[in-house]
Design a protein around this motif. Structure first.
Motif, PDB file in Angstrom:
ATOM      1  N   TYR A   1       3.553 -10.729   2.718  1.00 25.22           N
ATOM      2  CA  TYR A   1       3.593 -10.456   1.277  1.00 25.22           C
ATOM      3  C   TYR A   1       3.624  -8.967   0.940  1.00 25.22           C
ATOM      4  O   TYR A   1       3.452  -8.599  -0.220  1.00 25.22           O
ATOM      5  CB  TYR A   1       2.426 -11.139   0.542  1.00 25.22           C
ATOM      6  CG  TYR A   1       2.373 -12.623   0.770  1.00 25.22           C
ATOM      7  CD1 TYR A   1       3.343 -13.462   0.226  1.00 25.22           C
ATOM      8  CD2 TYR A   1       1.383 -13.193   1.578  1.00 25.22           C
ATOM      9  CE1 TYR A   1       3.324 -14.830   0.461  1.00 25.22           C
ATOM     10  CE2 TYR A   1       1.356 -14.552   1.822  1.00 25.22           C
ATOM     11  CZ  TYR A   1       2.325 -15.371   1.260  1.00 25.22           C
ATOM     12  OH  TYR A   1       2.311 -16.717   1.502  1.00 25.22           O
TER      13      TYR A   1
ATOM     14  N   ASP B   1       5.674  -6.485  -0.140  1.00 25.21           N
ATOM     15  CA  ASP B   1       7.022  -6.501  -0.704  1.00 25.21           C
ATOM     16  C   ASP B   1       7.278  -5.385  -1.715  1.00 25.21           C
ATOM     17  O   ASP B   1       8.292  -5.379  -2.408  1.00 25.21           O
ATOM     18  CB  ASP B   1       7.300  -7.847  -1.376  1.00 25.21           C
ATOM     19  CG  ASP B   1       6.248  -8.211  -2.421  1.00 25.21           C
ATOM     20  OD1 ASP B   1       5.388  -7.348  -2.734  1.00 25.21           O
ATOM     21  OD2 ASP B   1       6.270  -9.349  -2.913  1.00 25.21           O
ATOM     22  N   TYR B   2       6.343  -4.442  -1.821  1.00 28.51           N
ATOM     23  CA  TYR B   2       6.533  -3.327  -2.745  1.00 28.51           C
ATOM     24  C   TYR B   2       6.077  -2.038  -2.099  1.00 28.51           C
ATOM     25  O   TYR B   2       4.999  -1.974  -1.514  1.00 28.51           O
ATOM     26  CB  TYR B   2       5.755  -3.552  -4.048  1.00 28.51           C
ATOM     27  CG  TYR B   2       6.110  -2.528  -5.112  1.00 28.51           C
ATOM     28  CD1 TYR B   2       7.152  -2.757  -5.996  1.00 28.51           C
ATOM     29  CD2 TYR B   2       5.426  -1.321  -5.191  1.00 28.51           C
ATOM     30  CE1 TYR B   2       7.495  -1.803  -6.958  1.00 28.51           C
ATOM     31  CE2 TYR B   2       5.767  -0.365  -6.139  1.00 28.51           C
ATOM     32  CZ  TYR B   2       6.803  -0.614  -7.020  1.00 28.51           C
ATOM     33  OH  TYR B   2       7.144   0.336  -7.950  1.00 28.51           O
TER      34      TYR B   2
ATOM     35  N   SER C   1       9.661  -4.577   2.596  1.00 32.64           N
ATOM     36  CA  SER C   1      10.108  -5.927   2.937  1.00 32.64           C
ATOM     37  C   SER C   1      10.799  -6.022   4.291  1.00 32.64           C
ATOM     38  O   SER C   1      10.824  -7.089   4.908  1.00 32.64           O
ATOM     39  CB  SER C   1      11.056  -6.452   1.854  1.00 32.64           C
ATOM     40  OG  SER C   1      10.401  -6.500   0.597  1.00 32.64           O
TER      41      SER C   1
ATOM     42  N   ARG D   1       6.439  -7.940  10.409  1.00 32.72           N
ATOM     43  CA  ARG D   1       5.224  -8.623   9.941  1.00 32.72           C
ATOM     44  C   ARG D   1       4.253  -8.805  11.110  1.00 32.72           C
ATOM     45  O   ARG D   1       4.652  -9.167  12.213  1.00 32.72           O
ATOM     46  CB  ARG D   1       5.558  -9.993   9.366  1.00 32.72           C
ATOM     47  CG  ARG D   1       6.641  -9.981   8.304  1.00 32.72           C
ATOM     48  CD  ARG D   1       6.108  -9.457   6.977  1.00 32.72           C
ATOM     49  NE  ARG D   1       6.924  -8.380   6.469  1.00 32.72           N
ATOM     50  CZ  ARG D   1       6.890  -7.930   5.218  1.00 32.72           C
ATOM     51  NH1 ARG D   1       6.093  -8.487   4.337  1.00 32.72           N
ATOM     52  NH2 ARG D   1       7.634  -6.928   4.836  1.00 32.72           N
TER      53      ARG D   1
END
Length: 304
Positions: free
Chosen positions: A86, A88-89, A94, A98
């Motif tokens: 998550y 993503d900013y 993004s 991960r």
């Protein structure tokens, strides 16, 4: 017995430290000074655990989306080699590898990325994950994110770790000034009580242990569950109505049908104490970064 760890100093830093000892003419390995392997190992531990220079961090991993955002805020996003789910900013986050999420950190993957700094969220990252990462020798730093004051404090701490002290100081000052202006703007406004619903099934409340709720007090918005010991906890509808909130705040991520259900649910208050249900920007509100001011300001403008 001393446990040697490599989480405090880079290889170059260790070499420089040893070199400095030589310059000082400290013959540390003279047989009369250190006899036996045990004393040698104790000395090695001292060298290997000597505190690293903060700005050595070049390969960073973050275990919370807001920490990745803060690294980008300080212009060091290119140093991130791994981020949590998550993240993503901004958009650049993004595409970064991960390394796990709420279910736990993927320690094997983290090790494969060879980080020299792992940032964890104090109170948010699992303690078991933090302990495991430290036990394998990684340099782990916990960043607190509970009160509104923790945001500028986090910026300043990261500024030290990343060698971006000047930028961090500017960002921290700007944040504090923005919160100060918000407080002044609403200083004479009446107090408004709210229930912050973060989940409908089960019904969950946000408390002042969360930055968003604590920040709303700047404009005279008081959380009816500010006294909870946890950032979020299950509550009953009866307990909500008993505390008589003037407004109910719900995330803007809920569907239209769930929004309609919320309206119907809180209209049960027989005295009509609940005046309405107001949506808030969950993406900004649930990230302990400077963007949270936008979410706080939007709610303040909606309620006053």
């Amino acid at each position: 017995m001393c446990k040697c760890r490599g989480d405090r100093m880079s290889l170059n830093g260790r070499a420089a430290f040893a070199s400095n000892l030589t310059i000082l003419n400290l013959n540390l390995f003279h047989p009369d000074l250190f006899r036996g392997s045990l004393r040698f190992l104790l000395l090695a531990c001292l060298v290997l655990t000597f505190p690293a220079r903060a700005m050595d961090a070049k390969r960073i991993i973050t275990l919370s989306p807001h920490l990745a955002e803060l690294v980008f805020t300080l212009g060091a996003g290119e140093r991130l080699v791994g981020v949590s789910d998550y993240s993503d900013y901004p958009a650049g986050a993004s595409s970064i590898t991960r390394i796990g999420g709420a279910a736990g950190a993927d320690v094997e993957r983290i090790l494969s990325l060879q980080p020299d700094l792992v940032l964890v969220w104090k109170g948010g990252t699992k303690e078991a994950d933090i302990s495991q990462l430290r036990n394998v020798g990684l340099y782990v730093v916990s960043i607190k994110g509970e009160s509104i004051d923790d945001i500028p404090a986090s910026l300043l701490r990261l500024g030290e770790l990343l060698g971006r002290q000047a930028m961090a100081g500017q960002q921290a000052t700007a944040f504090r000034q923005s919160m100060g202006k918000l407080s002044s703007r609403y200083a004479t406004k009446p107090i408004v009580s709210v229930f912050i619903e973060v989940s409908a099934r089960p019904l969950m409340a946000l408390s002042n242990k969360h930055t968003f709720s604590a920040g709303l007090e700047a404009c005279g918005v008081t959380n009816i569950f500010s006294d909870l010991s946890q950032a979020a906890a299950n509550v009953s509808l009866e307990s909500v109505l008993t505390r008589k909130p003037t407004y109910v705040l719900i995330p803007d991520s809920v569907s239209e049908s769930d929004y309609a259900d919320s309206l119907a649910r809180y209209q049960q208050a027989e005295d009509g104490s609940v005046k309405g249900v107001v949506r808030f920007n969950a993406d900004k509100a649930f990230r302990q970064t400077p963007r949270i001011i936008d979410a706080i300001t939007e709610v303040c403008e909606s309620l006053h």
